[in-house]
Design a protein around this motif. Structure first.
Motif, mmCIF file in Angstrom:
data_model
loop_
_atom_site.group_PDB
_atom_site.id
_atom_site.type_symbol
_atom_site.label_atom_id
_atom_site.label_comp_id
_atom_site.label_asym_id
_atom_site.label_seq_id
_atom_site.Cartn_x
_atom_site.Cartn_y
_atom_site.Cartn_z
ATOM 1 N N ILE A 115 -70.288 41.818 7.741
ATOM 2 C CA ILE A 115 -69.863 42.784 6.725
ATOM 3 C C ILE A 115 -70.622 44.080 6.976
ATOM 4 C CG2 ILE A 115 -69.612 43.268 4.271
ATOM 5 C CD1 ILE A 115 -69.853 40.280 3.738
ATOM 6 N N GLU A 116 -69.872 45.144 7.204
ATOM 7 C CA GLU A 116 -70.469 46.451 7.487
ATOM 8 C C GLU A 116 -70.534 47.274 6.198
ATOM 9 O OE1 GLU A 116 -69.443 48.646 11.253
ATOM 10 O OE2 GLU A 116 -68.551 50.021 9.778
ATOM 11 N N PHE A 117 -71.688 47.916 5.961
ATOM 12 C CA PHE A 117 -71.895 48.688 4.737
ATOM 13 C C PHE A 117 -72.168 50.156 5.061
ATOM 14 C CE2 PHE A 117 -72.922 44.415 3.246
ATOM 15 C CZ PHE A 117 -72.303 44.387 2.007
ATOM 16 N N ASN A 118 -71.685 51.022 4.189
ATOM 17 C CA ASN A 118 -72.011 52.447 4.226
ATOM 18 C C ASN A 118 -73.198 52.658 3.288
ATOM 19 O OD1 ASN A 118 -72.212 55.216 3.830
ATOM 20 N ND2 ASN A 118 -70.010 55.557 3.728
ATOM 21 N N ALA A 119 -74.409 52.526 3.827
ATOM 22 C CA ALA A 119 -75.611 52.532 2.986
ATOM 23 C C ALA A 119 -75.794 53.857 2.257
ATOM 24 C CB ALA A 119 -76.838 52.216 3.839
ATOM 25 N N ALA A 120 -75.599 54.969 2.958
ATOM 26 C CA ALA A 120 -75.777 56.283 2.319
ATOM 27 C C ALA A 120 -74.769 56.484 1.190
ATOM 28 C CB ALA A 120 -75.640 57.383 3.363
ATOM 29 N N GLY A 121 -73.540 56.041 1.419
ATOM 30 C CA GLY A 121 -72.520 56.168 0.386
ATOM 31 C C GLY A 121 -72.830 55.327 -0.838
ATOM 32 N N ILE A 122 -73.339 54.129 -0.603
ATOM 33 C CA ILE A 122 -73.711 53.246 -1.718
ATOM 34 C C ILE A 122 -74.852 53.859 -2.517
ATOM 35 C CG2 ILE A 122 -74.653 50.980 -2.328
ATOM 36 C CD1 ILE A 122 -73.240 49.876 0.177
ATOM 37 N N GLU A 123 -75.845 54.407 -1.824
ATOM 38 C CA GLU A 123 -76.981 55.015 -2.517
ATOM 39 C C GLU A 123 -76.521 56.192 -3.389
ATOM 40 O OE1 GLU A 123 -81.447 56.039 -1.215
ATOM 41 O OE2 GLU A 123 -79.946 57.297 -0.229
ATOM 42 N N THR A 124 -75.629 57.011 -2.848
ATOM 43 C CA THR A 124 -75.109 58.150 -3.616
ATOM 44 C C THR A 124 -74.353 57.681 -4.853
ATOM 45 O OG1 THR A 124 -74.941 59.509 -1.612
ATOM 46 C CG2 THR A 124 -73.616 60.179 -3.501
ATOM 47 N N LEU A 125 -73.524 56.656 -4.687
ATOM 48 C CA LEU A 125 -72.751 56.128 -5.808
ATOM 49 C C LEU A 125 -73.660 55.545 -6.881
ATOM 50 C CD1 LEU A 125 -69.961 55.392 -6.990
ATOM 51 C CD2 LEU A 125 -70.127 53.222 -5.729
#
Length: 295
Positions: A115-125
């Protein structure tokens, strides 16, 4: 003659009978193959802020080892209802199931879903909404029997972190580096341990220096008067300024030198000042080592 033929037939058949009996006994009390998730239930995972961070969710097959087949992973939003309002579904654009189906051979024990995650996007959200997000996934198979219901799903809860290097025991060191000017060798070796908070996959170069500023800040905060160990009294081994590929920890070597400074109690404040990749944890970047030099 008939008796001899009967005995001969019995001897011919006996190995097959014995072999068949042994095979049956071998399978007695053995459990049939079942598949489940290793990280089942609420599954808090550290997601590090680098591009295309990939988490491996392990599917496990237990049992006799005579069953192979396909196992699928899919998002099951209904799982969130079990936890009330505790978690919110992570938006689909912030993750990707790269391997929605895996294959088990008969003898395979573990196969990962990725499972690939967009870490920066999650942190912003998360910063914008202050909600806790999760990806609820479930496995299924038409060929391998599933294990218990609670082992078939995983609520993957991404915890976004910066990838850092740090001292293992930052702040005031738990022990004292002590030498006796009467009995010690010319140089006595000691260690301070550094580590990464992630799984390191490179030869990571770093630098550690003595920080008088860190000692002044400690003395001010704690109303103490620790003295800085003079430069003549120590040597830092720069050949240990590497955390090797696939290692997450390194013992930094430093030496106390006999007969170079007066007897007494000192402090050796060490600070990580540079690293070749990612960053330095600002809250764990220094260690203050008490030093005792006595007769």
């Amino acid at each position: 003659m008939k008796i001899k033929n009967s005995l001969l037939n019995l001897l011919i058949c006996l190995p097959a009978i014995v072999g068949s009996g042994c095979e049956d006994r071998r399978l007695n009390n053995m459990v049939e193959d079942k598949v489940y998730l290793n990280d089942s239930g609420e599954n808090l995972q550290n997601i590090f802020k680098w591009e295309n961070f990939t988490y491996q969710l392990q599917a496990i097959k237990s049992g006799v080892g005579q069953q192979g087949g396909e196992v699928a992973l899919h998002v099951d939003e209904a799982l969130l209802a079990q936890f009330g309002d505790k978690y919110t579904l992570l938006p689909a654009e912030l993750y990707k199931i790269k391997t929605p189906q895996v294959s088990f051979g008969e003898q395979d024990y573990s196969v990962p879903f990725e499972i690939e995650f967009n870490a920066a996007g999650i942190e912003t959200l998360q910063a914008a909404t202050e909600l806790v997000y999760a990806v609820p996934v479930r496995i299924s198979s038409n060929t391998i029997k599933p294990a218990g219901e609670n082992q078939l799903y995983s609520l993957v809860i991404p915890q976004v972190l910066d990838p850092y290097i740090q001292f293992k025991t930052p702040g005031l060191a738990p022990g004292t580096a002590a030498i006796s000017t009467a009995n010690s060798p010319a140089e006595t070796r000691f260690y301070a341990f550094l580590q990464t908070n992630y799984h390191n996959k490179t030869d990571l170069q770093y630098k550690v220096e003595v920080s008088e500023a860190a000692l002044k800040a400690y003395n001010l905060a704690n109303e103490t008067t620790h003295k800085l160990l003079p430069a003549a009294g120590y040597r830092i081994d720069e050949t240990t300024f590497t955390i090797a590929n696939l290692n997450n920890e390194q013992a930094l070597s430093y030496y106390l030198i006999k007969g170079k400074v007066p007897n007494g109690d000192y402090m050796l404040p060490l600070e990580i000042t540079t690293v070749s990749k990612y960053g330095i944890d600002p809250s764990r970047s220094t260690i203050l080592i008490p030093v005792s030099i006595q007769d």
